[in-house]
Design a protein around this motif. Structure first.
Motif, mmCIF file in Angstrom:
data_model
loop_
_atom_site.group_PDB
_atom_site.id
_atom_site.type_symbol
_atom_site.label_atom_id
_atom_site.label_comp_id
_atom_site.label_asym_id
_atom_site.label_seq_id
_atom_site.Cartn_x
_atom_site.Cartn_y
_atom_site.Cartn_z
ATOM 1 N N LEU A 47 18.629 52.934 -0.376
ATOM 2 C CA LEU A 47 19.844 52.382 -0.459
ATOM 3 C C LEU A 47 21.054 52.486 0.872
ATOM 4 O O LEU A 47 21.656 51.685 1.242
ATOM 5 C CB LEU A 47 20.636 52.407 -1.735
ATOM 6 C CG LEU A 47 19.689 51.588 -2.844
ATOM 7 C CD1 LEU A 47 20.152 51.835 -4.351
ATOM 8 C CD2 LEU A 47 19.904 50.081 -2.772
ATOM 9 N N LEU A 48 21.028 53.893 0.845
ATOM 10 C CA LEU A 48 22.005 54.259 1.755
ATOM 11 C C LEU A 48 21.589 53.969 3.134
ATOM 12 O O LEU A 48 22.628 53.459 4.013
ATOM 13 C CB LEU A 48 22.036 55.965 1.918
ATOM 14 C CG LEU A 48 22.895 56.520 0.801
ATOM 15 C CD1 LEU A 48 22.648 58.141 0.852
ATOM 16 C CD2 LEU A 48 24.500 56.321 1.101
ATOM 17 N N LEU A 51 22.335 50.018 3.552
ATOM 18 C CA LEU A 51 23.781 49.746 3.703
ATOM 19 C C LEU A 51 24.392 50.192 4.703
ATOM 20 O O LEU A 51 25.330 49.362 5.395
ATOM 21 C CB LEU A 51 24.592 50.475 2.366
ATOM 22 C CG LEU A 51 24.376 49.718 0.950
ATOM 23 C CD1 LEU A 51 24.531 50.844 -0.296
ATOM 24 C CD2 LEU A 51 25.128 48.434 0.797
ATOM 25 N N THR A 97 32.367 51.678 2.176
ATOM 26 C CA THR A 97 32.170 53.334 2.034
ATOM 27 C C THR A 97 33.631 53.882 2.700
ATOM 28 O O THR A 97 34.326 53.171 3.672
ATOM 29 C CB THR A 97 31.291 54.010 2.606
ATOM 30 O OG1 THR A 97 31.237 54.143 4.073
ATOM 31 C CG2 THR A 97 29.806 53.541 2.007
ATOM 32 N N THR A 140 33.202 51.104 -6.866
ATOM 33 C CA THR A 140 31.900 50.424 -6.878
ATOM 34 C C THR A 140 30.801 51.505 -6.645
ATOM 35 O O THR A 140 31.012 52.527 -6.117
ATOM 36 C CB THR A 140 31.910 49.307 -5.643
ATOM 37 O OG1 THR A 140 32.021 50.130 -4.587
ATOM 38 C CG2 THR A 140 32.722 48.331 -5.923
ATOM 39 N N VAL A 142 28.648 51.213 -4.320
ATOM 40 C CA VAL A 142 28.492 51.359 -3.179
ATOM 41 C C VAL A 142 29.372 51.706 -2.396
ATOM 42 O O VAL A 142 29.322 51.992 -1.044
ATOM 43 C CB VAL A 142 27.702 49.975 -2.328
ATOM 44 C CG1 VAL A 142 26.511 49.459 -3.107
ATOM 45 C CG2 VAL A 142 29.012 48.955 -2.669
ATOM 46 N N LEU A 148 26.464 56.088 -5.519
ATOM 47 C CA LEU A 148 25.259 55.308 -5.388
ATOM 48 C C LEU A 148 24.070 56.150 -6.001
ATOM 49 O O LEU A 148 23.362 55.891 -6.490
ATOM 50 C CB LEU A 148 25.074 54.835 -3.770
ATOM 51 C CG LEU A 148 23.927 54.171 -3.276
ATOM 52 C CD1 LEU A 148 24.149 53.061 -4.134
ATOM 53 C CD2 LEU A 148 23.400 54.045 -1.951
ATOM 54 N N CYS A 214 21.557 43.857 -0.525
ATOM 55 C CA CYS A 214 21.885 45.278 -0.891
ATOM 56 C C CYS A 214 22.414 45.391 -2.011
ATOM 57 O O CYS A 214 22.028 46.238 -2.837
ATOM 58 C CB CYS A 214 22.568 45.975 0.389
ATOM 59 S SG CYS A 214 21.822 46.416 1.921
ATOM 60 N N LEU A 215 23.451 44.679 -2.406
ATOM 61 C CA LEU A 215 23.972 44.491 -3.678
ATOM 62 C C LEU A 215 23.165 44.077 -4.831
ATOM 63 O O LEU A 215 22.983 44.943 -6.078
ATOM 64 C CB LEU A 215 25.229 43.614 -3.835
ATOM 65 C CG LEU A 215 26.502 44.106 -2.996
ATOM 66 C CD1 LEU A 215 27.600 42.908 -3.097
ATOM 67 C CD2 LEU A 215 26.844 45.321 -3.328
ATOM 68 N N VAL A 218 20.961 47.122 -5.524
ATOM 69 C CA VAL A 218 21.822 48.317 -6.199
ATOM 70 C C VAL A 218 21.816 48.202 -7.830
ATOM 71 O O VAL A 218 21.619 48.795 -8.730
ATOM 72 C CB VAL A 218 23.216 48.300 -5.816
ATOM 73 C CG1 VAL A 218 23.988 49.340 -6.591
ATOM 74 C CG2 VAL A 218 23.145 48.993 -4.390
ATOM 75 N N ASP A 224 13.662 48.058 -4.031
ATOM 76 C CA ASP A 224 14.103 48.781 -2.969
ATOM 77 C C ASP A 224 13.241 48.461 -1.996
ATOM 78 O O ASP A 224 13.752 48.660 -0.643
ATOM 79 C CB ASP A 224 14.674 50.179 -3.795
ATOM 80 C CG ASP A 224 13.502 50.825 -4.331
ATOM 81 O OD1 ASP A 224 12.605 51.522 -3.623
ATOM 82 O OD2 ASP A 224 13.574 50.749 -5.433
#
Length: 374
Positions: A47-48, A51, A97, A140, A142, A148, A214-215, A218, A224
């Protein structure tokens, strides 16, 4: 030569360096084994990575620069300019971020305040932007890496997450907005010599679609691994340069802290001691740890020692206030300010400390009122 290279690396990547040292030291107490594979949370890393890739693409093609200029160009009251410069990182950090928001909007603030002859406001405005980004990013999953990580690690639902953070986000928004509006009343003209524009509409649209995917990942709608495949394939076909813009140091930092936390957690004596400390007040323990090792490592380290995710989530987010290393995004702002003409680092740190301590006291008091301190 090697010494200077090592020194430059440590100076440029202080948290990564610390995480590497912690991981290596922990290996002497818990030698490498197959258990190491279980310590690494691959979902968080995926995920990181995705994003960061998507946000880098949107940043490259001018989305955030255009947004800032559209909001600020024209005649505005000074307090309105300060408010906009403060709220831009607050709201955008929720999606891109806190560190990316500050990298984008602190230089923009320096430019704008210079254009309107208000360089005297550099310190309070940049400090407010920093606090705003650190607090806005908690809204959030993210918004920052620790959110996250905790969101994925505890397998939270959107309702659970937002139910805890929203009261603190609203108080934070009111606080930073009130401070931003405490300015003298005068009207100024803001104009830019080089108007920004999106350089490639089709690619921006494509990165926007990837961000939505991506959302969805999450929130556990899309697998993923499927997201990782889509993002990598898209970058290979559309813009391979984005691969160079990704912060691989942050990914490696997480791997190191995963190993460190896993090794520490496998030692009975250390585990018992940490459990005793965290069990008394997960929020205060994580807040205190954040002041020393920053909030991302604090979240990874303490996750194994408590199931009270609400207190830990709030502790590492509120704990982003305080010392300059509590949230490493704060160092980004300080670095930008320190390179401005006639910079006064001591005065900046005094302002930073004052506003952070006030914010910290208010949010801890709110946590106490809502029953999260126990």
């Amino acid at each position: 030569m090697r010494y200077h290279s090592l020194r430059a690396f440590v100076h440029g990547e202080p948290v990564l360096s610390a995480s590497l040292v912690c991981a290596v030291i922990s290996m002497f107490f818990a030698p490498p084994s197959a258990a190491y594979l279980g310590y690494i949370d691959t979902r968080v890393l995926i995920l990181l990575f995705c994003l960061m890739a998507v946000v880098s693409g949107m940043q490259k093609y001018g989305v955030f620069d255009l947004l800032a200029q559209k909001l600020l160009a024209g005649r505005h009251a000074l307090r309105t300019i300060v408010l906009l410069l403060t709220l831009l990182p607050f709201f955008t950090s929720m999606a891109i971020t806190n560190d990316v928001a500050l990298i984008t909007f602190v230089p923009f603030a320096i430019l704008v305040l210079g254009l309107v002859g208000q360089r005297a406001l550099l310190i309070p405005v940049i400090v407010l932007q920093t606090v705003a980004a650190n607090l806005g990013s908690m809204v959030t999953p993210v918004g920052n890496p620790q959110n996250l990580f905790l969101y994925a690690s505890y397998e939270l639902s959107a309702g659970q997450f937002f139910g805890v953070v929203l009261p603190f986000a609203l108080v934070s928004l009111v606080g930073v907005a009130a401070l931003a509006l405490c300015r003298k009343s005068c009207t100024l003209q803001v104009s830019f010599a080089e108007p920004k524009q999106i350089t490639d509409d089709k690619r921006v649209t494509f990165f926007g679609v990837l961000f939505i995917l991506c959302l969805l990942t999450v929130f556990h709608v899309l697998p993923d691994l499927a997201l990782l495949g889509l993002v990598c394939l898209s970058l290979l076909l559309i813009d391979r340069d984005i691969f160079r813009r990704i912060d691989y140091g942050l990914l490696l930092t997480f791997v190191c802290f995963f190993l460190f936390a896993g090794n520490i957690g496998s030692l009975d004596g250390v585990r018992t001691s940490l459990q005793n400390i965290v069990s008394s007040s997960p929020l205060l323990a994580s807040l205190a740890a954040s002041q020393i090792i920053s909030n991302v490592p604090a979240a990874v380290l303490l996750r194994s020692f408590t199931e009270n995710w609400q207190a830990l989530l709030l502790g590492v987010n509120i704990g982003g206030l305080g010392t300059p290393i509590a949230s490493l995004a704060s160092l980004i702002s300080f670095r930008f300010y320190a390179h401005t003409p006639e910079a006064k680092p001591g005065r900046y740190l005094a302002w930073f400390t004052l506003i952070n301590v006030v914010g910290l006291v208010i949010l801890v008091a709110l946590a106490w009122v809502l029953g999260y301190l126990g």
